[in-house]
Design a protein around this motif. Structure first.
Motif, short mmCIF file in Angstrom:
data_model
loop_
_atom_site.label_atom_id
_atom_site.label_comp_id
_atom_site.label_asym_id
_atom_site.label_seq_id
_atom_site.Cartn_x
_atom_site.Cartn_y
_atom_site.Cartn_z
N ASP A 146 49.13 -3.13 -17.53
CA ASP A 146 49.31 -4.17 -16.50
C ASP A 146 49.26 -5.57 -17.10
O ASP A 146 50.01 -6.48 -16.68
N ILE A 147 48.35 -5.77 -18.06
CA ILE A 147 48.20 -7.10 -18.67
C ILE A 147 49.49 -7.51 -19.38
O ILE A 147 49.98 -8.63 -19.20
N VAL A 148 50.02 -6.61 -20.19
CA VAL A 148 51.24 -6.91 -20.95
C VAL A 148 52.40 -7.20 -19.98
O VAL A 148 53.18 -8.14 -20.18
N LYS A 168 49.99 -17.02 -22.79
CA LYS A 168 51.36 -16.55 -22.55
C LYS A 168 52.28 -16.89 -23.72
O LYS A 168 53.20 -16.11 -24.05
N ASN A 169 52.01 -18.01 -24.35
CA ASN A 169 52.85 -18.45 -25.47
C ASN A 169 52.26 -18.08 -26.82
O ASN A 169 52.75 -18.57 -27.85
N ASN A 170 51.25 -17.22 -26.80
CA ASN A 170 50.58 -16.83 -28.04
C ASN A 170 50.76 -15.33 -28.26
O ASN A 170 50.19 -14.51 -27.53
N ASP A 171 51.55 -14.96 -29.24
CA ASP A 171 51.82 -13.54 -29.51
C ASP A 171 50.56 -12.77 -29.90
O ASP A 171 50.50 -11.54 -29.74
N PHE A 214 47.72 -12.69 -28.53
CA PHE A 214 47.03 -12.10 -27.38
C PHE A 214 47.61 -10.72 -27.04
O PHE A 214 46.87 -9.75 -26.86
N ILE A 215 48.94 -10.63 -26.97
CA ILE A 215 49.57 -9.34 -26.70
C ILE A 215 49.26 -8.34 -27.82
O ILE A 215 49.01 -7.15 -27.56
N LYS A 216 49.27 -8.82 -29.05
CA LYS A 216 48.95 -7.93 -30.18
C LYS A 216 47.52 -7.39 -30.06
O LYS A 216 47.26 -6.21 -30.35
N LEU A 217 46.61 -8.27 -29.62
CA LEU A 217 45.22 -7.85 -29.46
C LEU A 217 45.08 -6.81 -28.34
O LEU A 217 44.39 -5.81 -28.50
N ILE A 218 45.77 -7.03 -27.21
CA ILE A 218 45.72 -6.08 -26.11
C ILE A 218 46.28 -4.73 -26.55
O ILE A 218 45.72 -3.67 -26.22
N ARG A 219 47.35 -4.74 -27.31
CA ARG A 219 47.94 -3.49 -27.79
C ARG A 219 47.03 -2.80 -28.80
O ARG A 219 46.97 -1.57 -28.85
#
Length: 247
Positions: free
Chosen positions: A89-91, A203-206, A208-213
């Protein structure tokens, strides 16, 4: 009985019937030996019964412990499922929305959750103190030892690594963009708050998504191990139940 035997012995000696006396003496010795053997056999039966009773008591306690362990590991698996869904959901949310939401904040709060499995070991500790050989079934004895001496410590090591991962990497990162908030209405009794500015930074920081994954990957890995633990506990409970039925 002893008085009667002494009387017979005296009569034989007084009548100089030595041969009969010797036969009588041999018979008396045999009788005594038989009595000793019977007494030893009775003691052995009593010891075996005590060991059997203790084995049953220990197996019942271990089985009760395993019931609690099974309930706890299943709860942990459920929490890890929730973390997995939250990561998805976050991603999806941060890719498609320009402002943070209450659900987004709460899902991020789930990323710091680290379910901890604390097995009940009172039954196994009692078995260890009495000697594991008290469990006469070889395969059952090996299965019990494997679970408590191998699988439980092995799984515990993964949990330690997860806790270090979340405390050393995840929480410091989140503190840069989120504020911790108490929320008694939530399952975890806490949530996060992200300002509009911080949300846009995320949102503009890749990273964060890498950390969630990364959290999602680690969570799935530990969940796989938890499912193995669940299977091991179920199998051992079945073996113990079968052993108790045969006693």
């Amino acid at each position: 009985m002893v008085t009667l035997l002494r009387k017979i012995r005296r009569n034989l000696l007084s009548q100089n019937r030595f041969n009969k006396y010797m036969l009588y003496a041999i018979g008396e010795i045999i009788l005594v030996v038989i009595g000793i053997l019977i007494a030893l056999q009775i003691n052995d039966w009593n010891d075996q019964n005590k060991k059997s009773d203790l084995e049953i008591k220990i197996l019942k306690e271990i089985n009760t412990n395993l019931s609690f362990d099974l309930e706890e590991i299943r709860e942990d698996i459920s929490l890890m499922d929730s973390i997995e869904f939250a990561a998805i959901d976050i991603v999806d949310y941060i890719s498609n929305h320009e402002i943070p939401s209450e659900k987004f904040n709460y899902n991020v709060a789930k990323m710091k959750v680290a379910p901890h499995f604390n097995p009940n070991k009172s039954g196994y500790e009692l078995l260890s103190s009495k000697g594991v050989e008290i469990v006469v079934n070889d395969s059952l004895r090996i299965a019990i030892s494997d679970l408590y001496e191998s699988y439980y410590p092995y799984y515990n090591q993964y949990e330690k690594e997860r806790i270090m991962f979340k405390s050393n990497l995840i929480q410091p990162y989140f503190l840069k963009y989120f504020s911790w908030m108490s929320d008694l209405d939530k399952y975890f009794l806490t949530t996060l708050n992200c300002t509009q500015d911080d949300y846009l930074k995320l949102k503009n920081n890749d990273s964060f998504i890498k950390l969630i994954r990364a959290i999602d990957f680690e969570n799935k890995f530990v969940r796989l191990r938890a499912k193995t633990m669940e299977e091991k506990i179920i199998n051992l409970k079945r073996q113990i139940s079968e052993a108790l039925k045969n006693n």
